[in-house]
Design a protein around this motif. Structure first.
Motif, PDB file in Angstrom:
ATOM      1  N   GLN A 116       0.835  -1.250  -0.255  1.00 49.61           N
ATOM      2  CA  GLN A 116      -0.094   0.352  -0.336  1.00 49.61           C
ATOM      3  C   GLN A 116       0.685   1.413  -0.102  1.00 49.61           C
ATOM      4  O   GLN A 116       0.223   1.658  -1.003  1.00 49.61           O
ATOM      5  N   ALA A 117       2.058   1.266   0.645  1.00 46.22           N
ATOM      6  CA  ALA A 117       2.297   2.439   1.241  1.00 46.22           C
ATOM      7  C   ALA A 117       3.946   2.559  -0.306  1.00 46.22           C
ATOM      8  O   ALA A 117       3.933   3.524  -0.376  1.00 46.22           O
ATOM      9  N   GLN A 118       4.140   1.319  -0.873  1.00 51.27           N
ATOM     10  CA  GLN A 118       4.183   1.509  -2.154  1.00 51.27           C
ATOM     11  C   GLN A 118       3.885   3.107  -3.443  1.00 51.27           C
ATOM     12  O   GLN A 118       4.194   3.582  -3.868  1.00 51.27           O
ATOM     13  N   ARG A 119       2.007   2.524  -2.863  1.00 52.22           N
ATOM     14  CA  ARG A 119       1.239   3.485  -4.487  1.00 52.22           C
ATOM     15  C   ARG A 119       0.708   4.786  -3.580  1.00 52.22           C
ATOM     16  O   ARG A 119      -0.159   5.161  -3.719  1.00 52.22           O
ATOM     17  N   THR A 120       1.774   4.945  -2.649  1.00 48.11           N
ATOM     18  CA  THR A 120       1.119   6.241  -2.088  1.00 48.11           C
ATOM     19  C   THR A 120       2.289   7.278  -2.153  1.00 48.11           C
ATOM     20  O   THR A 120       4.071   7.326  -1.737  1.00 48.11           O
ATOM     21  N   VAL A 121       1.691   8.732  -2.144  1.00 47.35           N
ATOM     22  CA  VAL A 121       2.176   9.570  -1.565  1.00 47.35           C
ATOM     23  C   VAL A 121       2.110  10.411  -1.043  1.00 47.35           C
ATOM     24  O   VAL A 121       1.416  10.691  -0.052  1.00 47.35           O
ATOM     25  N   LEU A 122       3.094  11.069  -0.385  1.00 46.10           N
ATOM     26  CA  LEU A 122       2.951  12.565   0.688  1.00 46.10           C
ATOM     27  C   LEU A 122       3.141  14.025   0.424  1.00 46.10           C
ATOM     28  O   LEU A 122       3.558  14.408  -0.262  1.00 46.10           O
ATOM     29  N   ILE A 123       2.036  14.766   0.242  1.00 46.18           N
ATOM     30  CA  ILE A 123       1.981  16.288  -0.533  1.00 46.18           C
ATOM     31  C   ILE A 123       2.023  17.313   0.443  1.00 46.18           C
ATOM     32  O   ILE A 123       0.955  16.910   1.584  1.00 46.18           O
TER      33      ILE A 123
ATOM     34  N   TYR B  38      -0.976  18.224   5.098  1.00 47.00           N
ATOM     35  CA  TYR B  38      -0.205  17.179   4.717  1.00 47.00           C
ATOM     36  C   TYR B  38      -1.177  16.206   4.065  1.00 47.00           C
ATOM     37  O   TYR B  38      -2.492  16.480   5.155  1.00 47.00           O
ATOM     38  N   ALA B  39      -0.817  15.555   3.307  1.00 50.34           N
ATOM     39  CA  ALA B  39      -2.139  14.841   2.614  1.00 50.34           C
ATOM     40  C   ALA B  39      -1.193  13.510   2.057  1.00 50.34           C
ATOM     41  O   ALA B  39       0.081  13.631   1.325  1.00 50.34           O
ATOM     42  N   VAL B  40      -1.819  12.385   2.679  1.00 48.75           N
ATOM     43  CA  VAL B  40      -1.515  10.935   2.401  1.00 48.75           C
ATOM     44  C   VAL B  40      -2.255  10.838   1.722  1.00 48.75           C
ATOM     45  O   VAL B  40      -3.141  10.227   1.309  1.00 48.75           O
ATOM     46  N   VAL B  41      -2.158   9.885   0.286  1.00 47.57           N
ATOM     47  CA  VAL B  41      -2.837  10.157  -1.261  1.00 47.57           C
ATOM     48  C   VAL B  41      -2.326   8.604  -1.317  1.00 47.57           C
ATOM     49  O   VAL B  41      -1.104   8.397  -2.287  1.00 47.57           O
ATOM     50  N   GLU B  42      -3.649   7.216  -1.022  1.00 46.41           N
ATOM     51  CA  GLU B  42      -3.056   6.331  -2.055  1.00 46.41           C
ATOM     52  C   GLU B  42      -3.511   6.226  -3.260  1.00 46.41           C
ATOM     53  O   GLU B  42      -5.081   6.232  -3.555  1.00 46.41           O
ATOM     54  N   PHE B  43      -2.629   5.794  -4.358  1.00 47.60           N
ATOM     55  CA  PHE B  43      -3.444   5.098  -5.508  1.00 47.60           C
ATOM     56  C   PHE B  43      -3.580   3.769  -5.158  1.00 47.60           C
ATOM     57  O   PHE B  43      -3.374   2.959  -4.931  1.00 47.60           O
ATOM     58  N   CYS B  44      -4.544   3.657  -6.481  1.00 46.25           N
ATOM     59  CA  CYS B  44      -5.325   2.438  -6.593  1.00 46.25           C
ATOM     60  C   CYS B  44      -3.604   1.414  -7.033  1.00 46.25           C
ATOM     61  O   CYS B  44      -3.374   0.844  -7.171  1.00 46.25           O
ATOM     62  N   GLN B  45      -2.967   2.648  -8.491  1.00 44.35           N
ATOM     63  CA  GLN B  45      -1.874   1.520  -9.334  1.00 44.35           C
ATOM     64  C   GLN B  45      -0.675   2.642  -9.128  1.00 44.35           C
ATOM     65  O   GLN B  45      -0.546   3.448  -8.788  1.00 44.35           O
ATOM     66  N   LYS B  46       0.983   1.466  -8.939  1.00 41.84           N
ATOM     67  CA  LYS B  46       1.938   1.823  -9.004  1.00 41.84           C
ATOM     68  C   LYS B  46       1.979   2.955  -9.773  1.00 41.84           C
ATOM     69  O   LYS B  46       2.926   3.958  -9.093  1.00 41.84           O
ATOM     70  N   ASP B  47       1.803   2.199 -10.996  1.00 41.64           N
ATOM     71  CA  ASP B  47       2.331   3.482 -12.422  1.00 41.64           C
ATOM     72  C   ASP B  47       2.037   4.985 -12.264  1.00 41.64           C
ATOM     73  O   ASP B  47       2.384   5.833 -12.417  1.00 41.64           O
TER      74      ASP B  47
ATOM     75  N   LYS C 254      -0.881   4.374   8.590  1.00 43.38           N
ATOM     76  CA  LYS C 254      -0.110   4.077   7.085  1.00 43.38           C
ATOM     77  C   LYS C 254       1.114   5.267   7.146  1.00 43.38           C
ATOM     78  O   LYS C 254       1.445   5.037   6.201  1.00 43.38           O
ATOM     79  N   LEU C 255       0.995   6.319   8.017  1.00 49.29           N
ATOM     80  CA  LEU C 255       1.815   7.363   7.757  1.00 49.29           C
ATOM     81  C   LEU C 255       3.687   6.628   8.226  1.00 49.29           C
ATOM     82  O   LEU C 255       4.580   7.196   7.447  1.00 49.29           O
ATOM     83  N   ARG C 256       3.232   5.308   9.058  1.00 51.61           N
ATOM     84  CA  ARG C 256       4.857   4.738   9.927  1.00 51.61           C
ATOM     85  C   ARG C 256       4.620   3.862   8.251  1.00 51.61           C
ATOM     86  O   ARG C 256       6.417   3.994   7.662  1.00 51.61           O
ATOM     87  N   TYR C 257       4.186   3.347   7.122  1.00 52.71           N
ATOM     88  CA  TYR C 257       4.649   2.812   6.897  1.00 52.71           C
ATOM     89  C   TYR C 257       5.183   3.075   5.889  1.00 52.71           C
ATOM     90  O   TYR C 257       6.315   2.960   5.150  1.00 52.71           O
ATOM     91  N   LEU C 258       4.135   4.623   5.423  1.00 52.97           N
ATOM     92  CA  LEU C 258       4.905   4.771   4.276  1.00 52.97           C
ATOM     93  C   LEU C 258       6.641   6.094   4.173  1.00 52.97           C
ATOM     94  O   LEU C 258       7.560   6.466   3.163  1.00 52.97           O
ATOM     95  N   THR C 259       6.505   6.212   5.528  1.00 53.03           N
ATOM     96  CA  THR C 259       7.554   7.528   6.342  1.00 53.03           C
ATOM     97  C   THR C 259       8.645   5.563   5.623  1.00 53.03           C
ATOM     98  O   THR C 259       9.810   6.284   5.345  1.00 53.03           O
ATOM     99  N   CYS C 260       8.796   4.306   6.507  1.00 53.40           N
ATOM    100  CA  CYS C 260       9.280   3.639   5.990  1.00 53.40           C
ATOM    101  C   CYS C 260       9.629   3.844   4.634  1.00 53.40           C
ATOM    102  O   CYS C 260      11.261   3.093   3.743  1.00 53.40           O
ATOM    103  N   SER C 261       8.594   3.656   3.747  1.00 51.13           N
ATOM    104  CA  SER C 261       8.531   3.351   2.192  1.00 51.13           C
ATOM    105  C   SER C 261       9.981   4.801   1.563  1.00 51.13           C
ATOM    106  O   SER C 261      10.568   4.266   0.430  1.00 51.13           O
ATOM    107  N   LEU C 262       9.612   5.412   1.980  1.00 48.12           N
ATOM    108  CA  LEU C 262      10.606   7.085   1.638  1.00 48.12           C
ATOM    109  C   LEU C 262      11.968   6.387   2.338  1.00 48.12           C
ATOM    110  O   LEU C 262      12.747   6.377   1.249  1.00 48.12           O
TER     111      LEU C 262
END
Ligand code: CTP
Ligand code: MG
Length: 555
Positions: free
Chosen positions: A51-58, A91-100, A186-194
């Protein structure tokens, strides 16, 4: 083609953390647990990472139309979910459906041009959203819902506790108010992913896994983020093909030991985070510690991060705690309250020192729950005996095998209330023979202490190690005194039925107020613990080193 709103995305520099809270997550949902099959730790980790790999932090302008924002981002692909949070900025955490979708978004993103400073063009998934026209702000519904990443204030907590209906309700309320929210996880996994993206510049198939309280089910809002840089995954990706007489190996550098390899890797990743990592500040390389680490702040998420590598056993012990925390709904409630109690009385601290850690305290609670009759938690040996071939796990010679599928573990027949368990915990450790015995969750019984450390808690997977080696005699004594005092307070509590209008602290609350507790003690009894408390406070100020000790016997 969706018309383009007047937004512009820039690669992002960080800002500092703060809090704005919504109280949605405080709403207790009794009975909502224990029904659905529980996921394995490894399943949770894999799903969340994906999930985190499909997510961005804005980082967003403070006033933004949520609708327009989502429409703008949807040009790059459908959005699975999103949330906003405040952290000295929106800040916004946005999870796309696809990594592309992320590549599409990156392709349209600019690197900022600064007049006075130069930028390092490292392109991460952390962006900065600018409004092209200020007029865009006007007459649009603004984003108002932002999710809190911080715990409630003490005032709010005491209000919640005082309105609870029973002590059991108080313990559950505290858990619900302070446990990690879905968004925070989610934010924790996203931070790890970044961070993984940065490390991947050197080690393309590496994985950064969260471990410790972020994932072991005992995490409280605001706890640190422990990260494990996993380089073994790289080897798993290598396909070992033996074609003919040849075996191809990579030409690599050799160093004298695994520890030196760890230090070299962390040193370089630390430099990278410091120089190129968007939002990573205060990077410290603590490479001579028993477990070398890089410590830094991730500003936008507000997390204090500890990055380690070659620390797979800690990941396994997080899994073990996750299993213990998920087996019975009383476990987390009890651990949370005791962690709070310990923090309120300065038994634990955010600074490392001669005091007990949350990890040690949690293992003490697990041990206590294994000692109940009938036991509430199984021993580690019995979890090992349930293991299948697929559960087999040996890490650096240590056998870390235990059953991973927690649905196969029989629930406990013990029906004791949380109120009783809390009292009994204080009684148990107020009278434990710390001078003779070691705490051992593998066997679920005391064992003779193998050395003279004041507090001995055997590391579940490395039996020769004591996880509480740092604890001084005076800190242990403080724990024992407070446990006895708390047991006494609970005995004396006149168990008056709490009324919602009552202003008087009762039950758990009396145990969490450092000074209020003593007012329920009769004068004679009151004097001693208070003077002892002052004495141990002076001692802990005087000698803050792990070696500090007094002659108290810890009984
Ligand atoms: N750990 C360990 N042995 C120790 C200390 C820590 O194996 N002596 C492992 C445990 O798995 C622990 C993790 O490292 O959960 C992270 O340590 P720490 O951050 O100190 O504890 P947390 O459990 O994360 O608790 P806190 O909320 O205080 O961070
Ligand atoms: Mg931690």
């Amino acid at each position: 083609q969706v018309p383009r709103p007047a937004f512009r995305l820039l690669s992002c520099p960080g800002t500092v953390a703060a809090d704005v809270r919504s109280e949605e997550h405080l709403v207790a949902k009794p009975g909502s647990e224990d029904k659905a099959p529980k996921k394995r730790f490894s399943e949770v980790q894999k799903e969340r990472r994906e999930q985190a790999q499909r997510t961005v932090l804005i980082h967003c302008p403070s006033k933004i139309s949520e609708k327009k924002f989502l429409k703008y981002l949807s040009q790059h692909g459908p959005i699975n979910n999103h949330f906003f949070y405040e952290s000295f900025g929106l800040y916004a955490v946005v999870e796309f459906c696809q990594k592309d979708s992320i590549n599409s978004l990156k392709n349209e993103t600019h690197t900022p041009c600064l007049d006075t400073e130069a930028v390092i063009p490292f392109k991460s998934r952390f962006f900065n959203l600018k409004l092209k026209h200020q007029s865009n702000r006007i007459s649009e519904p603004l984003c108002t819902q932002s999710s809190s990443q911080s715990p409630p204030s003490s005032k709010k907590l005491f209000e919640l506790l005082n309105y609870a209906e029973s002590m059991d309700d108080q313990l559950n309320t505290l858990l619900k108010a302070f446990q990690l929210t879905e968004e925070n996880i989610k934010l924790r996994y996203l931070t790890c992913s970044l961070i993984e993206d940065i490390a991947a510049a050197y080690f393309p198939s590496c994985v950064v896994w969260p471990f410790g309280s972020s994932v072991n089910s005992f995490g409280k809002l605001g706890c640190d983020l422990d990260m494990f840089l996993d380089l073994d995954e790289i080897e798993k990706c290598d396909v070992h093909k033996n074609v003919g007489n040849f075996l191809m190996e990579f030409q690599v550098k050799n160093v004298p030991s695994g520890r030196i390899a760890t230090q070299k890797i962390l040193s370089v990743i630390g430099e990278c985070l410091d120089h190129f990592g968007p939002g990573c500040v205060g990077v410290q390389k603590i490479l001579n510690a028993r477990c070398p680490l890089v410590r830094f702040s991730h500003q936008a998420s507000g997390f204090q991060c500890d990055l380690t590598t070659n620390n797979r056993i800690a990941l396994k012990s997080s899994e073990l705690l996750y299993i213990y925390g998920s087996l019975d709904s009383r476990v987390r409630a009890l651990v949370f309250s005791l962690r709070f109690w310990a923090r309120a009385h300065s038994l634990t601290s955010s600074i490392p020192g001669a005091w007990i850690t949350n990890f040690s305290l949690t293992v003490m609670v697990i041990f206590f729950l294994q000692r109940r009759s009938p036991p509430i938690l199984p021993t580690l040996d019995s979890l090992k005996s349930l293991a299948d071939a697929e559960d087999r796990c040996v890490i650096e010679g240590s056998n870390c095998t235990f059953i991973q599928d927690l649905n196969k573990i029989k629930p406990s027949g013990n029906t004791e209330t949380l109120e009783l368990l809390l009292k009994e915990f204080f009684e148990y450790f107020g009278n434990f023979s710390f001078n003779k015995n070691s705490i051992n969750i593998r066997q679920g019984k005391e064992q003779n202490k193998p050395d003279s450390s004041p507090l001995h808690i055997q590391n579940p997977f490395e039996p020769s190690l004591n996880i509480s080696k740092n604890v001084s005699q005076s800190q242990l004594q403080k724990l024992v005194d407070l446990a006895r005092e708390s047991a006494w307070i609970l005995q004396q509590e006149d168990r008056h039925q709490p009324s919602p209008s009552s202003k008087r602290p009762w039950g758990l609350t009396t145990l969490l107020i450092p000074t209020a507790g003593s007012k329920f003690l009769p004068k004679k009894k009151r004097k001693k613990p208070v003077s002892e408390r002052v004495k141990s406070l002076l001692e802990s100020i005087k000698d803050n080193s792990p070696e500090s000790s007094t002659n108290t016997d810890g009984k």
